[in-house]
Design an enzyme around this catalytic site. Structure first.
Site, PDB file in Angstrom:
ATOM      1  N   HIS A  63       0.813  -1.223   0.000  1.00 33.96           N
ATOM      2  CA  HIS A  63       0.000   0.000   0.000  1.00 33.96           C
ATOM      3  C   HIS A  63       0.847   1.273   0.000  1.00 33.96           C
ATOM      4  O   HIS A  63       1.884   1.351   0.655  1.00 33.96           O
ATOM      5  CB  HIS A  63      -1.047  -0.006   1.116  1.00 33.96           C
ATOM      6  CG  HIS A  63      -0.558   0.090   2.530  1.00 33.96           C
ATOM      7  ND1 HIS A  63      -0.394   1.298   3.172  1.00 33.96           N
ATOM      8  CD2 HIS A  63      -0.233  -0.849   3.432  1.00 33.96           C
ATOM      9  CE1 HIS A  63       0.002   1.081   4.423  1.00 33.96           C
ATOM     10  NE2 HIS A  63       0.125  -0.214   4.605  1.00 33.96           N
ATOM     11  N   ASP A 165       5.776   2.433   6.846  1.00 36.54           N
ATOM     12  CA  ASP A 165       4.522   1.708   6.626  1.00 36.54           C
ATOM     13  C   ASP A 165       3.711   2.502   5.614  1.00 36.54           C
ATOM     14  O   ASP A 165       3.111   3.509   5.981  1.00 36.54           O
ATOM     15  CB  ASP A 165       3.761   1.557   7.948  1.00 36.54           C
ATOM     16  CG  ASP A 165       2.400   0.901   7.813  1.00 36.54           C
ATOM     17  OD1 ASP A 165       2.089   0.418   6.728  1.00 36.54           O
ATOM     18  OD2 ASP A 165       1.656   0.892   8.816  1.00 36.54           O
ATOM     19  N   GLU A 195      -5.224   1.477   2.283  1.00 46.09           N
ATOM     20  CA  GLU A 195      -5.130   0.297   3.159  1.00 46.09           C
ATOM     21  C   GLU A 195      -5.417   0.668   4.594  1.00 46.09           C
ATOM     22  O   GLU A 195      -6.083  -0.052   5.340  1.00 46.09           O
ATOM     23  CB  GLU A 195      -3.731  -0.326   3.036  1.00 46.09           C
ATOM     24  CG  GLU A 195      -3.571  -1.673   3.765  1.00 46.09           C
ATOM     25  CD  GLU A 195      -3.105  -1.574   5.218  1.00 46.09           C
ATOM     26  OE1 GLU A 195      -3.056  -2.604   5.886  1.00 46.09           O
ATOM     27  OE2 GLU A 195      -2.809  -0.454   5.694  1.00 46.09           O
ATOM     28  N   GLU A 196      -4.895   1.822   4.988  1.00 44.57           N
ATOM     29  CA  GLU A 196      -4.950   2.207   6.402  1.00 44.57           C
ATOM     30  C   GLU A 196      -6.363   2.509   6.880  1.00 44.57           C
ATOM     31  O   GLU A 196      -6.603   2.594   8.080  1.00 44.57           O
ATOM     32  CB  GLU A 196      -4.039   3.416   6.658  1.00 44.57           C
ATOM     33  CG  GLU A 196      -2.552   3.153   6.418  1.00 44.57           C
ATOM     34  CD  GLU A 196      -1.896   2.282   7.479  1.00 44.57           C
ATOM     35  OE1 GLU A 196      -2.590   1.866   8.424  1.00 44.57           O
ATOM     36  OE2 GLU A 196      -0.693   2.007   7.356  1.00 44.57           O
ATOM     37  N   ASP A 218       3.938  -5.938   3.574  1.00 46.65           N
ATOM     38  CA  ASP A 218       3.631  -4.858   4.536  1.00 46.65           C
ATOM     39  C   ASP A 218       4.617  -4.958   5.697  1.00 46.65           C
ATOM     40  O   ASP A 218       5.344  -5.942   5.818  1.00 46.65           O
ATOM     41  CB  ASP A 218       2.186  -5.020   5.040  1.00 46.65           C
ATOM     42  CG  ASP A 218       1.559  -3.696   5.477  1.00 46.65           C
ATOM     43  OD1 ASP A 218       2.297  -2.778   5.902  1.00 46.65           O
ATOM     44  OD2 ASP A 218       0.319  -3.589   5.420  1.00 46.65           O
ATOM     45  N   HIS A 305       3.451   3.161  13.010  1.00 42.43           N
ATOM     46  CA  HIS A 305       2.466   4.235  13.174  1.00 42.43           C
ATOM     47  C   HIS A 305       2.970   5.332  14.118  1.00 42.43           C
ATOM     48  O   HIS A 305       2.165   6.025  14.745  1.00 42.43           O
ATOM     49  CB  HIS A 305       1.095   3.697  13.619  1.00 42.43           C
ATOM     50  CG  HIS A 305       0.375   2.993  12.499  1.00 42.43           C
ATOM     51  ND1 HIS A 305      -0.984   2.793  12.487  1.00 42.43           N
ATOM     52  CD2 HIS A 305       0.835   2.469  11.347  1.00 42.43           C
ATOM     53  CE1 HIS A 305      -1.319   2.156  11.376  1.00 42.43           C
ATOM     54  NE2 HIS A 305      -0.218   1.940  10.669  1.00 42.43           N
TER      55      HIS A 305
HETATM   56 CO    CO Z   1      -0.188   0.818   8.885  1.00 42.07          CO
HETATM   57 ZN    ZN Z   2       0.860  -1.053   6.348  1.00 42.97          ZN
END
Ligand code: CO
Ligand code: ZN
Length: 331
Positions: A63, A165, A195-196, A218, A305
């Site tokens: 992603h 990420d 995606e998130e 990922d 994150h």
């Molecule tokens: Co993420």
């Molecule tokens: Zn991710």
């Protein structure tokens, strides 16, 4: 490794729903290396390399979107109020610098009278405006900001960036595509959107592609920091992680087996990943139409994150090697 290309991918502005700049960098790098490169309605960038008759169609998905904060209002003194776009941990946000797509920058602050854990509604963004009017002349309601893109090298092998990420996986998938020769399999490399916020891009891409097998690439969490809260066996520097399960899917055993067998044959360092939280695009692919055998190759990553997501480049190399081997191997 192409550090310039990696840097370009890691530093693109690209919150969920506005991944176009990331797609642009990747599409340019793919020129001449795929039979087709298209963008679908959602914004997914899809590169296809044709295989031979009778070969399987394998979809890979990494992603492009980055978790963000969206402007919901500005107060009379010019401070922006925001909501989260994806899994933001409010407590980790204050004093990060942020960037908007139009170049406006800000600093995240938090209400100082909050008792207990911060929530996103306790956060504000100081963009240097002195009034509501001034703030809303600089950014519009709904505009999104991300933690200021930058890349920091840690020691010899490690790299830290806010958008690791999942841009590190975009880089892995891209490098595997660039290195890929003739194969029996048809490879659909999807650089997915949103995606998130719930695997949204991969959902529509998988429906269109209708693959025989699906692999997400990922980041995954590690348990190798002092007094880690979650007991995870994954460690930085120990190789590519072969996902067994997370909260979005239980990987198809045949896919896990194929991955581990290939790693043994090619002497690629791997470790098993059992993640008790989170999800990834493979969760959407697996549930497509009548079901698709699915799994995931994960890049071990500390501080996911946060504004300092950190990976080990030796693991990144192992992930590129495993992805390429999976693409080439006849199913
Ligand atoms: Co993420
Ligand atoms: Zn991710």
């Amino acid at each position: 490794m192409n550090m310039q290309l990696l840097h370009d991918i890691l530093t693109c502005y690209g919150p969920s729903g506005s991944e176009g700049r990331v797609a642009g960098v990747i599409a340019r790098a793919l020129e001449g290396h795929a039979d087709s490169v298209t963008t679908d309605v959602m914004g997914n960038l899809i590169a296809v390399k044709k295989g031979k008759a009778g070969g399987k169609r394998i979809m890979f998905s990494a992603h492009m979107d980055h978790i963000a904060l969206a402007v919901i209002d500005a107060d009379k003194n010019g401070f922006l109020r925001v909501c989260n776009v994806g899994g933001i941990y409010a407590g980790e946000m204050p004093y990060n610098h942020v960037a908007f797509g139009n170049g406006v920058c800000g600093v995240i602050g938090a209400d100082e009278d909050v008792k207990g854990d911060l929530t996103v509604s306790d956060l504000y963004i100081d963009i240097g405006a002195a009034s509501r009017e001034e703030a809303l002349s600089m950014v519009a309601l709904g505009d999104m900001c991300v933690v200021m893109p930058r890349v920091t090298k840690l020691g010899e092998h490690r790299l830290s960036a806010p958008a690791m990420d999942d841009r590190i996986a975009c880089y892995v998938l891209l490098e595997a595509m660039l290195a890929l020769g003739e194969t029996d399999n048809e490879i659909a490399a999807v650089f997915s959107v949103q995606e998130e916020v719930g695997l949204r891009g991969a959902t529509t891409a998988a429906y269109t592609i209708n693959p025989d097998m699906g692999i997400a690439i990922d980041v995954t969490g590690t348990g190798d920091v002092p007094k880690a809260k979650t007991k995870l066996a994954v460690e930085l520097g120990k190789g590519a992680a072969v996902k067994i399960m997370d909260r979005s899917l239980i990987c198809t055993p045949a896919v896990v087996e194929r991955m581990e067998k290939l790693a043994r044959e090619k002497s690629i360092p791997v470790q098993r990943e059992v993640l008790p939280y989170g999800g990834t695009d493979a969760g959407a692919i697996q549930k497509t139409r009548g079901g698709v055998p699915s799994g995931a190759i994960s890049i071990p990553c500390r501080y996911i994150h946060s504004g300092a997501e950190t990976v080990d480049l030796r693991d990144v190399k192992a992930c590129i090697d495993l992805t390429k081997a999976f693409m080439e191997h006849s199913a």
